[in-house]
Design a protein around this motif. Structure first.
Motif, PDB file in Angstrom:
ATOM      1  N   ALA A 150      41.645 -29.175  87.482  1.00 43.30           N
ATOM      2  CA  ALA A 150      41.362 -30.610  87.568  1.00 43.30           C
ATOM      3  C   ALA A 150      40.489 -31.117  86.434  1.00 43.30           C
ATOM      4  O   ALA A 150      40.220 -32.319  86.354  1.00 43.30           O
ATOM      5  CB  ALA A 150      40.693 -30.943  88.907  1.00 43.30           C
ATOM      6  N   CYS A 151      40.042 -30.225  85.552  1.00 39.93           N
ATOM      7  CA  CYS A 151      39.150 -30.612  84.450  1.00 39.93           C
ATOM      8  C   CYS A 151      39.816 -30.357  83.104  1.00 39.93           C
ATOM      9  O   CYS A 151      40.395 -29.289  82.875  1.00 39.93           O
ATOM     10  CB  CYS A 151      37.845 -29.821  84.507  1.00 39.93           C
ATOM     11  SG  CYS A 151      36.719 -30.348  85.790  1.00 39.93           S
ATOM     12  N   HIS A 152      39.691 -31.328  82.224  1.00 40.69           N
ATOM     13  CA  HIS A 152      40.162 -31.189  80.848  1.00 40.69           C
ATOM     14  C   HIS A 152      38.931 -31.187  79.937  1.00 40.69           C
ATOM     15  O   HIS A 152      38.156 -32.158  79.921  1.00 40.69           O
ATOM     16  CB  HIS A 152      41.095 -32.340  80.483  1.00 40.69           C
ATOM     17  CG  HIS A 152      42.337 -32.369  81.309  1.00 40.69           C
ATOM     18  ND1 HIS A 152      43.499 -31.727  80.945  1.00 40.69           N
ATOM     19  CD2 HIS A 152      42.592 -32.960  82.503  1.00 40.69           C
ATOM     20  CE1 HIS A 152      44.421 -31.922  81.866  1.00 40.69           C
ATOM     21  NE2 HIS A 152      43.902 -32.678  82.824  1.00 40.69           N
ATOM     22  N   LEU A 153      38.751 -30.112  79.189  1.00 44.51           N
ATOM     23  CA  LEU A 153      37.584 -29.948  78.328  1.00 44.51           C
ATOM     24  C   LEU A 153      38.014 -30.168  76.885  1.00 44.51           C
ATOM     25  O   LEU A 153      38.719 -29.346  76.300  1.00 44.51           O
ATOM     26  CB  LEU A 153      36.994 -28.549  78.509  1.00 44.51           C
ATOM     27  CG  LEU A 153      36.697 -28.142  79.955  1.00 44.51           C
ATOM     28  CD1 LEU A 153      36.239 -26.691  80.024  1.00 44.51           C
ATOM     29  CD2 LEU A 153      35.652 -29.068  80.575  1.00 44.51           C
ATOM     30  N   THR A 178      44.326 -36.311  93.472  1.00 41.99           N
ATOM     31  CA  THR A 178      45.044 -36.357  92.192  1.00 41.99           C
ATOM     32  C   THR A 178      44.129 -36.689  91.020  1.00 41.99           C
ATOM     33  O   THR A 178      44.586 -36.700  89.866  1.00 41.99           O
ATOM     34  CB  THR A 178      46.171 -37.401  92.236  1.00 41.99           C
ATOM     35  OG1 THR A 178      45.603 -38.711  92.413  1.00 41.99           O
ATOM     36  CG2 THR A 178      47.143 -37.118  93.371  1.00 41.99           C
ATOM     37  N   ALA A 179      42.866 -36.977  91.274  1.00 42.34           N
ATOM     38  CA  ALA A 179      41.934 -37.360  90.205  1.00 42.34           C
ATOM     39  C   ALA A 179      41.747 -36.202  89.222  1.00 42.34           C
ATOM     40  O   ALA A 179      41.870 -35.026  89.582  1.00 42.34           O
ATOM     41  CB  ALA A 179      40.596 -37.777  90.788  1.00 42.34           C
ATOM     42  N   ARG A 180      41.428 -36.570  87.995  1.00 42.21           N
ATOM     43  CA  ARG A 180      41.161 -35.573  86.966  1.00 42.21           C
ATOM     44  C   ARG A 180      39.907 -35.966  86.197  1.00 42.21           C
ATOM     45  O   ARG A 180      39.606 -37.153  86.023  1.00 42.21           O
ATOM     46  CB  ARG A 180      42.347 -35.454  85.998  1.00 42.21           C
ATOM     47  CG  ARG A 180      43.603 -34.887  86.660  1.00 42.21           C
ATOM     48  CD  ARG A 180      43.392 -33.459  87.101  1.00 42.21           C
ATOM     49  NE  ARG A 180      44.561 -32.870  87.747  1.00 42.21           N
ATOM     50  CZ  ARG A 180      44.733 -32.802  89.071  1.00 42.21           C
ATOM     51  NH1 ARG A 180      43.834 -33.319  89.887  1.00 42.21           N
ATOM     52  NH2 ARG A 180      45.803 -32.225  89.568  1.00 42.21           N
ATOM     53  N   ALA A 181      39.188 -34.962  85.728  1.00 42.55           N
ATOM     54  CA  ALA A 181      37.983 -35.174  84.921  1.00 42.55           C
ATOM     55  C   ALA A 181      38.274 -34.807  83.480  1.00 42.55           C
ATOM     56  O   ALA A 181      38.952 -33.803  83.211  1.00 42.55           O
ATOM     57  CB  ALA A 181      36.823 -34.338  85.449  1.00 42.55           C
TER      58      ALA A 181
END
Length: 211
Positions: free
Chosen positions: A98-101, A69-72
């Motif tokens: 899973a990544c937010h830029l 559930t982790a997010r970057a």
């Protein structure tokens, strides 16, 4: 220069501006659609080979095997979907969801509090201000052993080799111990890198005032 005539004066941080902020944490997480209990790993660094985003993303991909559930959240110039080289790495690792830029942020002090852990994967640094800023916001850090990182982090984070599995293991460990370690990180910054402490050191060393 003779050692007895040499003094190191570190950069300082405004600990009143860079401070734990529950409201800022909630606002950014709400904007990104992330619940408060989602493990969020942040990286604040411009897109550059020396910042080694490839290492961070590989470590994050390994972390997802333990914490799916982790997010970057990646912040900085060039950290956006219109960066083809970045998106090739993200796609190759299957991290699109899973990544937010976020790209560059002018009020980065409102971004750090949303993180559970900050990562620094650089190949080289001088004095990495992002470590001090994040720690001042109560966010523990995982950093490669570059520049002054080891002195900054002390016992309030982890220093790791330039290796994805080692960074992933440290990130996983800190995700489970973030609140108490974050409090220790902030206390360390206030003591050693807060503006008041740095200015006092400057006065004592440069102006020759008594402690």
């Amino acid at each position: 220069w003779p050692a007895e005539r040499t003094a190191l004066l570190p950069n300082g941080v405004d600990t009143g501006l860079f401070t734990p902020d529950a409201d800022a944490r909630a606002r950014l997480r709400s904007r990104l659609g992330l619940a408060d209990d989602v493990p969020v790993i942040g990286m604040v660094a411009r897109w550059s080979p020396v910042k080694n985003h490839a290492l961070f993303l590989a470590a994050f991909a390994a972390l997802l095997k333990q914490r799916p559930t982790a997010r970057a959240v990646l912040v900085g110039k060039g950290l956006a979907a219109n960066n083809p080289e970045l998106m090739r790495i993200v796609s190759a690792l299957g991290l699109e969801s899973a990544c937010h830029l976020l790209g560059p942020q002018s009020a980065v002090h409102t971004v750090y509090p949303a993180f559970d852990v900050l990562a620094l994967s650089s190949r080289s640094e001088g004095f990495p201000n992002v470590l001090v800023e994040a720690m001042s916001c109560g966010v523990p850090v995982v950093s490669t052993d570059v520049g002054d990182a080891r002195d900054i982090v002390g016992d309030s984070g982890r220093i790791v080799a330039h290796e994805a599995e080692a960074m992933a293991a440290a990130l996983d460990e800190l995700c489970g111990d973030a609140p108490p370690l974050g409090a220790r990180a902030r206390a360390r910054v206030v003591q050693h890198y807060g503006l008041e402490a740095v200015v006092q050191g400057l006065q004592q060393r440069y102006l020759g005032l008594d402690p």
